[in-house]
Design a protein around this motif. Structure first.
Motif, PDB file in Angstrom:
ATOM      1  N   ASN A 137      -9.019  -3.416   4.243  1.00  0.00           N
ATOM      2  CA  ASN A 137      -9.708  -4.538   3.914  1.00  0.00           C
ATOM      3  C   ASN A 137      -8.780  -5.293   2.851  1.00  0.00           C
ATOM      4  N   ALA A 138      -8.475  -4.409   1.844  1.00  0.00           N
ATOM      5  CA  ALA A 138      -7.318  -4.881   0.825  1.00  0.00           C
ATOM      6  C   ALA A 138      -6.316  -5.424   1.415  1.00  0.00           C
ATOM      7  N   VAL A 139      -5.337  -4.874   2.233  1.00  0.00           N
ATOM      8  CA  VAL A 139      -4.409  -5.249   2.936  1.00  0.00           C
ATOM      9  C   VAL A 139      -4.466  -6.525   3.748  1.00  0.00           C
ATOM     10  N   ASP A 140      -5.614  -6.660   4.246  1.00  0.00           N
ATOM     11  CA  ASP A 140      -5.841  -7.706   4.872  1.00  0.00           C
ATOM     12  C   ASP A 140      -6.069  -9.022   3.926  1.00  0.00           C
ATOM     13  N   ALA A 141      -6.925  -8.554   2.690  1.00  0.00           N
ATOM     14  CA  ALA A 141      -7.111  -9.931   1.778  1.00  0.00           C
ATOM     15  C   ALA A 141      -5.681 -10.211   1.149  1.00  0.00           C
ATOM     16  N   ALA A 142      -4.868  -9.311   1.045  1.00  0.00           N
ATOM     17  CA  ALA A 142      -3.799  -9.780   0.306  1.00  0.00           C
ATOM     18  C   ALA A 142      -2.335 -10.126   1.077  1.00  0.00           C
ATOM     19  N   SER A 143      -2.599  -9.940   2.412  1.00  0.00           N
ATOM     20  CA  SER A 143      -1.486 -10.293   3.407  1.00  0.00           C
ATOM     21  C   SER A 143      -1.133 -11.528   3.653  1.00  0.00           C
ATOM     22  N   ASP A 144       0.156 -11.907   3.962  1.00  0.00           N
ATOM     23  CA  ASP A 144       0.568 -13.437   4.312  1.00  0.00           C
ATOM     24  C   ASP A 144       0.305 -13.413   5.760  1.00  0.00           C
ATOM     25  N   ASP A 145       0.771 -14.374   6.419  1.00  0.00           N
ATOM     26  CA  ASP A 145       0.653 -14.854   8.083  1.00  0.00           C
ATOM     27  C   ASP A 145       1.241 -13.582   8.842  1.00  0.00           C
ATOM     28  N   SER A 146       2.198 -13.165   8.253  1.00  0.00           N
ATOM     29  CA  SER A 146       2.885 -12.067   8.979  1.00  0.00           C
ATOM     30  C   SER A 146       2.218 -10.611   8.902  1.00  0.00           C
ATOM     31  N   GLY A 147       1.399 -10.584   8.134  1.00  0.00           N
ATOM     32  CA  GLY A 147       0.495  -9.487   7.993  1.00  0.00           C
ATOM     33  C   GLY A 147       0.885  -8.497   6.697  1.00  0.00           C
ATOM     34  N   TRP A 148       2.101  -8.872   6.170  1.00  0.00           N
ATOM     35  CA  TRP A 148       2.564  -8.207   5.155  1.00  0.00           C
ATOM     36  C   TRP A 148       1.787  -8.338   3.820  1.00  0.00           C
ATOM     37  N   ALA A 149       1.605  -7.156   3.052  1.00  0.00           N
ATOM     38  CA  ALA A 149       1.108  -7.655   1.536  1.00  0.00           C
ATOM     39  C   ALA A 149       1.770  -6.833   0.697  1.00  0.00           C
ATOM     40  N   PRO A 156      14.143  -3.368  -9.228  1.00  0.00           N
ATOM     41  CA  PRO A 156      13.716  -2.198  -8.057  1.00  0.00           C
ATOM     42  C   PRO A 156      12.926  -2.833  -7.004  1.00  0.00           C
ATOM     43  N   PRO A 157      13.231  -2.237  -5.795  1.00  0.00           N
ATOM     44  CA  PRO A 157      12.294  -2.720  -4.494  1.00  0.00           C
ATOM     45  C   PRO A 157      10.734  -2.919  -4.822  1.00  0.00           C
ATOM     46  N   ILE A 158      10.239  -3.879  -4.039  1.00  0.00           N
ATOM     47  CA  ILE A 158       8.880  -4.190  -4.242  1.00  0.00           C
ATOM     48  C   ILE A 158       8.307  -3.571  -2.633  1.00  0.00           C
ATOM     49  N   THR A 159       7.491  -2.719  -2.890  1.00  0.00           N
ATOM     50  CA  THR A 159       6.899  -2.023  -1.501  1.00  0.00           C
ATOM     51  C   THR A 159       5.957  -3.142  -0.897  1.00  0.00           C
ATOM     52  N   HIS A 160       6.131  -3.274   0.314  1.00  0.00           N
ATOM     53  CA  HIS A 160       5.010  -4.058   1.194  1.00  0.00           C
ATOM     54  C   HIS A 160       4.351  -3.221   2.037  1.00  0.00           C
ATOM     55  N   VAL A 161       3.368  -3.702   2.632  1.00  0.00           N
ATOM     56  CA  VAL A 161       2.485  -2.680   3.500  1.00  0.00           C
ATOM     57  C   VAL A 161       1.776  -3.439   4.429  1.00  0.00           C
ATOM     58  N   ARG A 162       1.608  -3.062   5.884  1.00  0.00           N
ATOM     59  CA  ARG A 162       1.000  -3.648   6.893  1.00  0.00           C
ATOM     60  C   ARG A 162       0.146  -2.937   7.945  1.00  0.00           C
ATOM     61  N   LEU A 196      -0.188   7.680  -0.393  1.00  0.00           N
ATOM     62  CA  LEU A 196      -1.429   7.734   0.335  1.00  0.00           C
ATOM     63  C   LEU A 196      -1.461   6.896   1.711  1.00  0.00           C
ATOM     64  N   PHE A 197      -1.106   5.667   1.510  1.00  0.00           N
ATOM     65  CA  PHE A 197      -0.742   4.485   2.378  1.00  0.00           C
ATOM     66  C   PHE A 197       0.044   5.261   3.864  1.00  0.00           C
ATOM     67  N   LEU A 218       2.284  -4.024  -2.103  1.00  0.00           N
ATOM     68  CA  LEU A 218       1.422  -2.955  -2.292  1.00  0.00           C
ATOM     69  C   LEU A 218       0.711  -3.152  -3.917  1.00  0.00           C
ATOM     70  N   ASP A 219       1.498  -3.503  -4.953  1.00  0.00           N
ATOM     71  CA  ASP A 219       0.818  -3.709  -6.075  1.00  0.00           C
ATOM     72  C   ASP A 219      -0.449  -4.582  -6.006  1.00  0.00           C
ATOM     73  N   THR A 220      -0.344  -5.677  -5.214  1.00  0.00           N
ATOM     74  CA  THR A 220      -1.488  -6.754  -5.007  1.00  0.00           C
ATOM     75  C   THR A 220      -2.710  -5.858  -4.398  1.00  0.00           C
ATOM     76  N   VAL A 221      -2.332  -5.149  -3.295  1.00  0.00           N
ATOM     77  CA  VAL A 221      -3.475  -4.489  -2.706  1.00  0.00           C
ATOM     78  C   VAL A 221      -4.017  -3.595  -3.680  1.00  0.00           C
ATOM     79  N   GLY A 222      -3.314  -2.647  -4.444  1.00  0.00           N
ATOM     80  CA  GLY A 222      -3.850  -1.884  -5.440  1.00  0.00           C
ATOM     81  C   GLY A 222      -4.696  -2.758  -6.407  1.00  0.00           C
ATOM     82  N   SER A 223      -4.448  -3.620  -6.704  1.00  0.00           N
ATOM     83  CA  SER A 223      -5.277  -4.532  -7.621  1.00  0.00           C
ATOM     84  C   SER A 223      -6.579  -4.857  -7.178  1.00  0.00           C
ATOM     85  N   ILE A 224      -6.518  -5.173  -5.481  1.00  0.00           N
ATOM     86  CA  ILE A 224      -7.873  -5.304  -4.980  1.00  0.00           C
ATOM     87  C   ILE A 224      -8.753  -4.332  -4.819  1.00  0.00           C
TER      88      ILE A 224
END
Length: 249
Positions: free
Chosen positions: A177-189, A237-243, A218-219, A191-197
């Motif tokens: 649900n957190a990934v879905d709430a933070a994701s863009d149209d491609s489904g990627w979000a 540094p790289p910014i991790t995205h999750v889908r 964990l993901f 990770l730091d935004t997901v963590g905040s949610i």
């Protein structure tokens, strides 16, 4: 939620209700969220019950605040902490508070501080009543701090296998649900935004409770999400995205 070192925090410890061995791990954790401008531990320091705190107070430069137990059955320490917290709040010089206790008596204090626009970090044992946990912006269980300071090798901390994680429906729903709430149209979000949610939904969520030092670990361990570290350029540094893998094209 503020998290840079310029964030000014007051750390108030209920020593009657906290183990002295958490002091080092506690302040190391607090440093992730800001700078401890005030560090106080409250209790009846004439009592032999608190003798284990002395070396930790000195080593961590924590100021002991004496509070005699005037009446049997009444917690004078809690009252002293609450009064001091409100005094500090009214100075307007702080950005947040760290309340260290497993006592539900601090529930209203945490709520009141947040009503004033400041961030509240709670620290306590897993037995901490849920109302106090929910009243904080983020709540960290002190049992997780012990794992950090014991220098346990990372592989041993990763005790929860993928099948166990997948079988935890509450966890999986929270992550998805957190990934879905933070994701863009491609489904990627991000990770730091997901963590905040996740933290807003579950203040006591901590990847260390599942045996992983970081949320990304964990993901990845669930095997149900794609991970993509993306470089923003300029040597940053790289910014991790999750889908969610169910959203693969």
């Amino acid at each position: 939620m503020a998290s840079d070192n310029a964030t000014r925090l007051a750390v108030l410890i209920d020593a009657d209700n906290s183990a002295p061995t958490i002091a080092e791990g506690l302040l190391a954790e607090v440093a992730k969220y800001g700078t401890a401008h005030v560090k106080r531990a409250y209790g009846d320091w004439t009592s032999t019950n608190l003798k284990g705190w002395k070396e930790h107070l000195l080593a961590q430069s924590i100021q002991p605040i004496q509070q005699f137990g005037y009446t049997t059955g009444k917690n004078a320490t809690d009252s002293a902490m609450i009064i001091d917290a409100m005094d500090l709040l009214y100075t307007g010089k702080l950005d947040g508070f760290v309340i260290v206790s497993s006592d539900s008596d601090f529930t209203r204090l945490a709520s009141r501080i947040r009503e004033s626009g400041l961030t509240v970090y709670g620290f306590g044992q897993r037995k901490t009543p849920k109302p106090f946990v929910a009243a904080c912006d983020k709540f960290i269980y002190t049992e997780n701090l012990a794992e950090v300071t014991e220098e346990t090798p990372a592989p041993k901390r990763r005790s929860v296998e993928a099948n166990q994680l997948k079988g935890d429906s509450k966890l999986m729903n929270l992550l998805r649900n957190a990934v879905d709430a933070a994701s863009d149209d491609s489904g990627w979000a991000r990770l730091d935004t997901v963590g905040s949610i996740i933290t807003k939904q579950r203040p006591d969520f901590d990847s260390r409770s599942y045996g992983f030092g970081k949320l990304g670990e964990l993901f990845a361990a669930t095997t149900l999400f794609d991970m993509d570290p993306r470089s923003p350029g300029d040597g940053k540094p790289p910014i991790t995205h999750v889908r969610d893998i169910r959203n693969r094209p």
